[in-house]
Scaffold this active site. Structure first.
Site, PDB file in Angstrom:
ATOM      1  N   ILE A 179       2.556   6.785  11.994  1.00 37.27           N
ATOM      2  CA  ILE A 179       2.409   5.321  12.087  1.00 37.27           C
ATOM      3  C   ILE A 179       1.077   4.849  11.522  1.00 37.27           C
ATOM      4  CG2 ILE A 179       4.008   4.980  14.015  1.00 37.27           C
ATOM      5  CD1 ILE A 179       1.530   5.060  15.878  1.00 37.27           C
ATOM      6  N   HIS A 180       0.238   5.795  11.078  1.00 33.80           N
ATOM      7  CA  HIS A 180      -1.074   5.431  10.519  1.00 33.80           C
ATOM      8  C   HIS A 180      -1.385   6.363   9.355  1.00 33.80           C
ATOM      9  CE1 HIS A 180      -5.415   4.754  10.210  1.00 33.80           C
ATOM     10  NE2 HIS A 180      -5.228   3.645  10.900  1.00 33.80           N
ATOM     11  N   ASP A 186      20.253  35.360  -4.212  1.00 33.38           N
ATOM     12  CA  ASP A 186      21.419  34.589  -4.648  1.00 33.38           C
ATOM     13  C   ASP A 186      21.006  33.128  -4.830  1.00 33.38           C
ATOM     14  OD1 ASP A 186      21.061  33.757  -2.055  1.00 33.38           O
ATOM     15  OD2 ASP A 186      22.910  34.641  -1.285  1.00 33.38           O
ATOM     16  N   GLU A 228      17.257   8.035  21.211  1.00 29.39           N
ATOM     17  CA  GLU A 228      16.249   7.375  22.037  1.00 29.39           C
ATOM     18  C   GLU A 228      16.665   7.222  23.499  1.00 29.39           C
ATOM     19  OE1 GLU A 228      14.447   4.010  20.118  1.00 29.39           O
ATOM     20  OE2 GLU A 228      15.314   4.500  18.172  1.00 29.39           O
ATOM     21  N   ARG A 274      14.518   1.145   8.317  1.00 32.03           N
ATOM     22  CA  ARG A 274      14.938   1.242   9.722  1.00 32.03           C
ATOM     23  C   ARG A 274      15.462  -0.129  10.132  1.00 32.03           C
ATOM     24  NH1 ARG A 274      11.474   2.907  15.145  1.00 32.03           N
ATOM     25  NH2 ARG A 274      10.167   1.153  14.509  1.00 32.03           N
ATOM     26  N   LYS A 295       0.813  -1.224   0.000  1.00 32.60           N
ATOM     27  CA  LYS A 295       0.000   0.000   0.000  1.00 32.60           C
ATOM     28  C   LYS A 295       0.846   1.273   0.000  1.00 32.60           C
ATOM     29  CE  LYS A 295      -4.414  -1.210   2.181  1.00 32.60           C
ATOM     30  NZ  LYS A 295      -5.280  -0.939   3.339  1.00 32.60           N
ATOM     31  N   ASP A 326      10.929   5.605  23.742  1.00 29.34           N
ATOM     32  CA  ASP A 326      12.116   4.978  24.332  1.00 29.34           C
ATOM     33  C   ASP A 326      12.881   5.957  25.210  1.00 29.34           C
ATOM     34  OD1 ASP A 326      12.895   2.068  23.118  1.00 29.34           O
ATOM     35  OD2 ASP A 326      11.688   3.197  21.704  1.00 29.34           O
TER      36      ASP A 326
END
Length: 294
Positions: A231-232, A279, A134, A69, A21, A165
């Protein structure tokens, strides 16, 4: 061209349905996860699935950065991650996200293996590493991590703030105000900016509450973060909205690009927009802003 790193979307490497997906989502960065999103007894399966996916699915949008990861260096899983998944996938990868980074040798381990592989297949631009911070040690050692000398084929380009974490390591109690995270978030942003790196903010674990997500993402944008982890799929639109450049900034960027095109066609060099001399770094900034709203 890539659009920046406003949304880093994590997808479990052991879930074939979710892997398939990813390319249909509107993402800046797709992170194929071998670490926390994969059960210990499915690590080898995830390595095979990610490698097969990256080697066979070739129609990803050009703007989407593809990253893996890996498991932490010193986890005893990193060698298999490198040998079975990352190195075979290198031609189809843009970056590797290294979790739980505390010391420079963890960056050097990953960089050395990738640089050695790239000697056979050189790239026009260095391969990119993203370090996830972490722990308290990781926060204290940020400047040393960013100063780490790496092979020329590899470059550290981003830091990720991994709140859950970090809270566990420091014994912090999570609150709705996020005040307990203020110092460590700001330290990570400040260090990232000092070294010219992207700074990626925490995951919003309350993904069903869009107002909480948007306010948290907007706060990160105002702090100076480049983007945010997701995460979703339902989190993506709110993060883009929070990290969208202000309308006046977009208009200024358009004037710069249009002015450059006009003056270039007339054979002219330097020019000004709204009383400011323009620039090449300003032109590059303008193109980056416009990519965010395309």
């Amino acid at each position: 061209a890539r659009r920046g790193r406003r949304v880093l979307f994590n997808v479990p490497g052991s879930d074939e349905r979710k892997l398939n997906k990813v390319k249909k989502l509107d993402l800046d960065v797709a992170v194929f996860d071998l670490e926390d999103g994969v059960a210990p007894n499915r690590k080898e399966e995830a390595r095979k699935m990610i490698t097969h996916h990256l080697q066979t699915v070739q129609d990803y949008p050009k703007h989407m950065e593809k990253s893996i990861r890996m498991n932490a260096v010193d986890s005893s899983l990193e060698h298999d991650d490198m040998r079975q998944c990352i190195l075979p996938s290198l031609p189809f990868l843009d970056s590797v996200l290294i979790p739980k980074v505390e010391f420079p040798n963890q960056l050097r381990y990953v960089a050395w293996h990738i640089a050695k592989a790239l000697q056979q297949t050189p790239r026009a631009e260095p391969f990119e590493l993203i370090a996830a911070i972490e722990s308290a040690k990781g926060i204290l050692n940020l400047a040393d991590l960013c100063n780490t000398e790496l092979p020329p084929q590899v470059k550290l380009t981003g830091l990720v703030y991994a709140s859950e974490d970090l809270c566990a390591d420091m014994g912090l109690t999570r609150t709705p105000s996020r005040m307990e995270l203020l110092y460590t978030r700001q330290k990570l942003v400040c260090t990232a900016k000092a070294f010219g790196l992207d700074a990626i903010d925490l995951v919003c674990i309350d993904f069903k509450d869009d107002e909480v997500l948007y306010n948290e993402a907007l706060e990160g944008h105002q702090m100076g973060f480049t983007g945010k982890q997701a995460i979703h799929p339902n989190q993506i639109a709110s993060i883009y909205k929070a990290f969208a450049p202000a309308p006046e900034k977009v208009e200024f960027a358009r004037k710069i690009v249009e002015g450059f095109d006009k003056h270039s066609s007339e054979g002219k060099g330097a020019f000004e927009v709204d009383g400011k001399m323009i620039d090449m770094p300003m032109l590059k900034w303008a193109h980056g802003v416009l990519r965010m709203v395309e």
